[in-house]
Scaffold this active site. Structure first.
Site, PDB file in Angstrom:
ATOM      1  N   MET A  12     -40.922  26.505  14.597  1.00 50.77           N
ATOM      2  CA  MET A  12     -41.140  25.917  15.920  1.00 50.77           C
ATOM      3  C   MET A  12     -42.637  25.753  16.158  1.00 50.77           C
ATOM      4  SD  MET A  12     -38.229  27.881  18.210  1.00 50.77           S
ATOM      5  CE  MET A  12     -38.405  29.489  17.403  1.00 50.77           C
ATOM      6  N   LEU A  13     -43.059  24.500  16.349  1.00 53.50           N
ATOM      7  CA  LEU A  13     -44.463  24.168  16.498  1.00 53.50           C
ATOM      8  C   LEU A  13     -45.073  24.916  17.678  1.00 53.50           C
ATOM      9  CD1 LEU A  13     -46.543  22.363  15.099  1.00 53.50           C
ATOM     10  CD2 LEU A  13     -46.047  20.600  16.804  1.00 53.50           C
ATOM     11  N   GLN A  64     -42.897  26.009   6.190  1.00 55.77           N
ATOM     12  CA  GLN A  64     -42.381  24.642   6.245  1.00 55.77           C
ATOM     13  C   GLN A  64     -43.525  23.649   6.106  1.00 55.77           C
ATOM     14  OE1 GLN A  64     -40.892  22.396   9.802  1.00 55.77           O
ATOM     15  NE2 GLN A  64     -38.927  22.525   8.736  1.00 55.77           N
ATOM     16  N   CYS A  94     -38.043  16.373  11.805  1.00 52.04           N
ATOM     17  CA  CYS A  94     -38.855  16.189  13.011  1.00 52.04           C
ATOM     18  C   CYS A  94     -38.897  14.708  13.403  1.00 52.04           C
ATOM     19  CB  CYS A  94     -40.270  16.709  12.777  1.00 52.04           C
ATOM     20  SG  CYS A  94     -41.330  16.547  14.235  1.00 52.04           S
ATOM     21  N   LYS A 134     -34.933  20.994   5.377  1.00 49.40           N
ATOM     22  CA  LYS A 134     -34.341  21.028   6.717  1.00 49.40           C
ATOM     23  C   LYS A 134     -34.255  19.593   7.219  1.00 49.40           C
ATOM     24  CE  LYS A 134     -34.591  23.490  11.151  1.00 49.40           C
ATOM     25  NZ  LYS A 134     -34.530  22.401  12.138  1.00 49.40           N
ATOM     26  N   HIS A 167     -29.854  20.647  11.068  1.00 53.53           N
ATOM     27  CA  HIS A 167     -29.845  20.584  12.528  1.00 53.53           C
ATOM     28  C   HIS A 167     -28.719  19.641  12.929  1.00 53.53           C
ATOM     29  CE1 HIS A 167     -32.390  20.270  16.460  1.00 53.53           C
ATOM     30  NE2 HIS A 167     -31.092  20.189  16.708  1.00 53.53           N
ATOM     31  N   GLY A 209     -28.870  24.521  19.071  1.00 52.10           N
ATOM     32  CA  GLY A 209     -28.161  24.915  20.280  1.00 52.10           C
ATOM     33  C   GLY A 209     -27.451  26.255  20.229  1.00 52.10           C
ATOM     34  N   GLY A 229     -33.195  28.937  17.045  1.00 54.54           N
ATOM     35  CA  GLY A 229     -34.506  28.456  17.454  1.00 54.54           C
ATOM     36  C   GLY A 229     -34.969  29.026  18.767  1.00 54.54           C
ATOM     37  N   ARG A 230     -34.932  28.219  19.810  1.00 55.23           N
ATOM     38  CA  ARG A 230     -35.567  28.569  21.077  1.00 55.23           C
ATOM     39  C   ARG A 230     -35.056  29.865  21.691  1.00 55.23           C
ATOM     40  NH1 ARG A 230     -34.385  23.040  23.885  1.00 55.23           N
ATOM     41  NH2 ARG A 230     -32.903  22.944  22.154  1.00 55.23           N
TER      42      ARG A 230
END
Length: 329
Positions: A12-13, A64, A94, A134, A167, A209, A229-230
């Site tokens: 995650m950037l 990555q 991305c 990915k 993803h 998600g 992720g988030r």
């Protein structure tokens, strides 16, 4: 022996830097950690320590890479391998305009032959590293499964890549921002499940998600691994039970107090190096640690206060923790 990729934290950037990864590794010993996406050119021409430096405790850890030129990716992969990363992952997911302008990221899904050349060049340059990819389930408003299967199948034939992190949304290359691309295209977990059925010899990892341990357990009925992720960023203690629940560890789970002690020690050591690291660089990743506790708001307030952070005193962590304890009494 490295643990399986049953669980991993997504690249995650601006989020999964070395300070976040150190914290995550204190919470879970077995989960695979991923760096932010780093442009191959930055590694070749920039300061390697800036982009590649990590703590030895981070392993298993993957870096990555972003890029689309096999020779450049090979040069970068060789440097990455020297820093002791276990895996090098190629970003083909991305959707940002900046990445598209560089002709890499999700738009590479339209150029499978080039992707194969990139993966093969990376593997040749870093033979002891796992080379993985990915990607998304498709591009724009594509709704068919077959293009995804063709993409994965051709790469499986033309390369030694055996780990595909998928993803489960399309990447819309036009009309959506990167943020919108994380939410608006519908999730199609069934496409990823079908990949595992069609390519049982490949390691298929699902991403997109996923927010709860119950959801993780459900996905693991269909695929080899789950990448979060988030949610793992905003609620890091979600990872607290992962080693016992998903890896069969018998080690006790880390407590909040134990974690704060380790983070205090880490911050003290980092600040003592005088390499430009400041407390804010670390504390920004800790804001979600008290998620769900009564003192969470006080914790966030203290660790995001510019005036309190300015002296670079790691004892601010103890101050914030004391406030949490007081409110939890």
């Amino acid at each position: 022996m490295l643990p399986k990729r049953t669980l991993s934290i997504a690249p995650m950037l601006d989020w999964t830097d070395r300070h976040y990864r150190y914290m995550a590794r204190q919470i879970t010993q077995n989960t695979w950690l991923y760096t932010e996406m780093i442009n191959a050119g930055a590694i070749i021409h920039g300061d390697p320590n800036r982009f590649l430096l990590k703590d030895e405790c981070e392993n298993p850890v993957a870096l990555q890479l972003g890029g689309s030129e096999p020779e450049q990716l090979a040069q970068a992969a060789a440097k990455v391998a020297q820093f002791g990363y276990d895996e090098i992952n190629l970003n083909c997911g991305c959707p940002s305009p900046r990445v598209q302008k560089g002709a890499f990221g999700a738009c590479l899904m339209n150029e499978v032959a080039l992707v194969a050349d990139c993966l093969n060049a990376m593997q040749a340059a870093a033979p002891d590293c796992a080379i993985t990819i990915k990607h998304r389930i498709g591009l724009d408003k594509q709704t068919e499964y077959q293009p995804l299967a063709d993409f994965v199948g051709e790469l499986a034939q033309r390369t030694n890549c055996r780990t595909f992190i998928v993803h489960a949304r399309n990447a819309w290359l036009d009309g959506l921002s990167p943020k919108e691309n994380r939410d608006i295209p519908p999730l199609r977990y069934d496409f990823v499940y079908q990949l595992k059925q069609d390519f049982p010899h490949l390691e298929i990892i699902i991403n997109g998600g996923i927010k709860t341990n119950h959801e993780i357990a459900e996905h693991l009925q269909h695929v080899d691994g789950v990448m979060v992720g988030r949610e793992a960023y905003h609620n890091p203690m979600l990872m607290q039970s992962w080693d016992t629940q998903f890896y069969g560890s018998t080690q006790p789970e880390i407590s909040h107090a134990q974690l704060i002690e380790r983070l205090h020690q880490y911050a003290t050591a980092q600040l003592a190096t005088h390499r430009g690291t400041i407390l804010r660089h670390m504390a920004r990743h800790y804001l979600g640690l008290m998620h769900g506790l009564h003192g969470a708001r006080a914790w966030r307030r203290i660790l995001s206060d510019a005036d309190l952070l300015k002296p670079n005193n790691p004892d601010l962590l103890w101050q914030a923790w004391a406030e949490v304890q007081r409110e939890c009494e």
